[in-house]
Design a protein around this motif. Structure first.
Motif, mmCIF file in Angstrom:
data_model
loop_
_atom_site.group_PDB
_atom_site.id
_atom_site.type_symbol
_atom_site.label_atom_id
_atom_site.label_comp_id
_atom_site.label_asym_id
_atom_site.label_seq_id
_atom_site.Cartn_x
_atom_site.Cartn_y
_atom_site.Cartn_z
ATOM 1 N N ALA A 1 0.831 -1.204 0.000
ATOM 2 C CA ALA A 1 0.000 0.000 0.000
ATOM 3 C C ALA A 1 0.867 1.256 0.000
ATOM 4 C CB ALA A 1 -0.928 -0.007 1.204
ATOM 5 N N ASP A 2 1.946 1.236 0.786
ATOM 6 C CA ASP A 2 2.861 2.384 0.812
ATOM 7 C C ASP A 2 3.511 2.602 -0.547
ATOM 8 O OD1 ASP A 2 2.263 2.763 3.449
ATOM 9 O OD2 ASP A 2 4.086 1.798 4.215
ATOM 10 N N GLU A 3 3.861 1.507 -1.220
ATOM 11 C CA GLU A 3 4.486 1.620 -2.541
ATOM 12 C C GLU A 3 3.496 2.169 -3.561
ATOM 13 O OE1 GLU A 3 7.317 1.411 -5.604
ATOM 14 O OE2 GLU A 3 7.448 1.498 -3.400
ATOM 15 N N ARG A 4 2.239 1.721 -3.495
ATOM 16 C CA ARG A 4 1.218 2.243 -4.420
ATOM 17 C C ARG A 4 0.987 3.732 -4.182
ATOM 18 N NH1 ARG A 4 -1.270 -2.796 -3.290
ATOM 19 N NH2 ARG A 4 -2.576 -1.827 -1.677
ATOM 20 N N ALA B 1 1.633 6.766 -6.794
ATOM 21 C CA ALA B 1 0.553 7.695 -7.136
ATOM 22 C C ALA B 1 1.006 9.135 -6.953
ATOM 23 C CB ALA B 1 -0.671 7.401 -6.271
ATOM 24 N N ARG B 2 1.726 9.397 -5.851
ATOM 25 C CA ARG B 2 2.238 10.754 -5.619
ATOM 26 C C ARG B 2 3.222 11.151 -6.709
ATOM 27 N NH1 ARG B 2 2.554 8.881 -0.275
ATOM 28 N NH2 ARG B 2 4.805 8.600 -0.493
ATOM 29 N N HIS C 1 4.469 14.358 -11.487
ATOM 30 C CA HIS C 1 4.896 14.419 -12.884
ATOM 31 C C HIS C 1 3.844 15.107 -13.746
ATOM 32 C CE1 HIS C 1 7.055 13.281 -16.480
ATOM 33 N NE2 HIS C 1 5.979 12.668 -16.956
ATOM 34 N N THR C 2 2.558 14.795 -13.469
ATOM 35 C CA THR C 2 1.467 15.420 -14.224
ATOM 36 C C THR C 2 1.434 16.925 -13.973
ATOM 37 O OG1 THR C 2 0.162 13.392 -14.088
ATOM 38 C CG2 THR C 2 -1.016 15.427 -14.612
#
Length: 219
Positions: free
Chosen positions: A187-190, A194-195, A200-201
């Protein structure tokens, strides 16, 4: 020449005879107990070597069959809502919320294995020995060793089931702790990915980035 200490010890030595010899039955019991102890030590290493819950259950049932010699071994786990499910055992045992007799459930409040005649977990059985799967004060489930009519469990078989159950409970607890840690790490990796994607966006949509992009396109 006579040594007083030696002569005194000789005089105190009990005579040889039936009272001094160890009975063959007692010796056999000692050998069997020693063998069981070594088997349970190997069992603890074998079961705890896996951090996968299904593998722990599979190995525990295999070892219980080898050590207890019951006609059937069944493992039932209980969830946080108090719902029972069979995770290993004969196919004719109810898989979800089996009808467990109150005398079978007495093992959950006992520090010893409980022997019950009638009302078994396995419908074909007549008598069973039941032991709670308990770790760090939490009840994870129970293990049942049951016999067909005409067979009766011995004290040694009950003790063997206790050893198997205690080793399995610790291994199950460890596998669940590992599973929770693995889920948290995933979950921490996901969340980290996401961050990173959002950052980047945001960079792509910033005015400075758009200006640079227009200049590069003009070239």
């Amino acid at each position: 020449m006579s040594w007083p200490l030696v002569e005194r010890r000789r005089g105190d030595r009990p005579p040889d005879g039936p009272d001094r010899r160890v009975g063959s039955g007692s010796l056999d019991d000692l050998i069997a107990a020693n063998g069981l102890l070594h088997s349970l030590q190997r069992l603890a290493v074998t079961i705890s070597s896996s951090l996968d819950e299904d593998e722990v259950i599979h190995r525990g049932i295999e070892q219980a069959r080898a050590l207890v010699h019951a006609d059937a071994i069944t493992v039932l786990l209980i969830d946080s809502n108090g719902q029972w499910r069979s995770v290993g055992g004969p196919s004719d045992v109810e898989q979800t919320n089996p009808d467990l007799d109150a005398r079978v459930l007495d093992c959950l409040d006992s520090n010893r294995a409980v022997t019950v005649e009638g009302h078994p977990v396995w419908p074909s059985a007549n008598v069973g020995v039941y032991r709670a799967l308990r770790s760090r004060g939490e009840i994870l489930g129970l293990i049942a060793a049951e016999w067909l009519p005409g067979n009766t469990p011995t004290a040694a078989q009950s003790e063997a089931l206790v050893g198997v159950a205690d080793a399995m409970a610790i291994a199950l607890d460890n596998s669940r702790i590992f599973g929770r840690l693995a889920d948290r790490a995933a979950a921490d990796e996901r969340a980290r990915m996401a961050r990173r994607s959002e950052e980047h966006t945001s960079e792509l949509q910033s005015p400075d980035h758009l200006v640079c992009r227009l200049l590069l396109e003009k070239k």
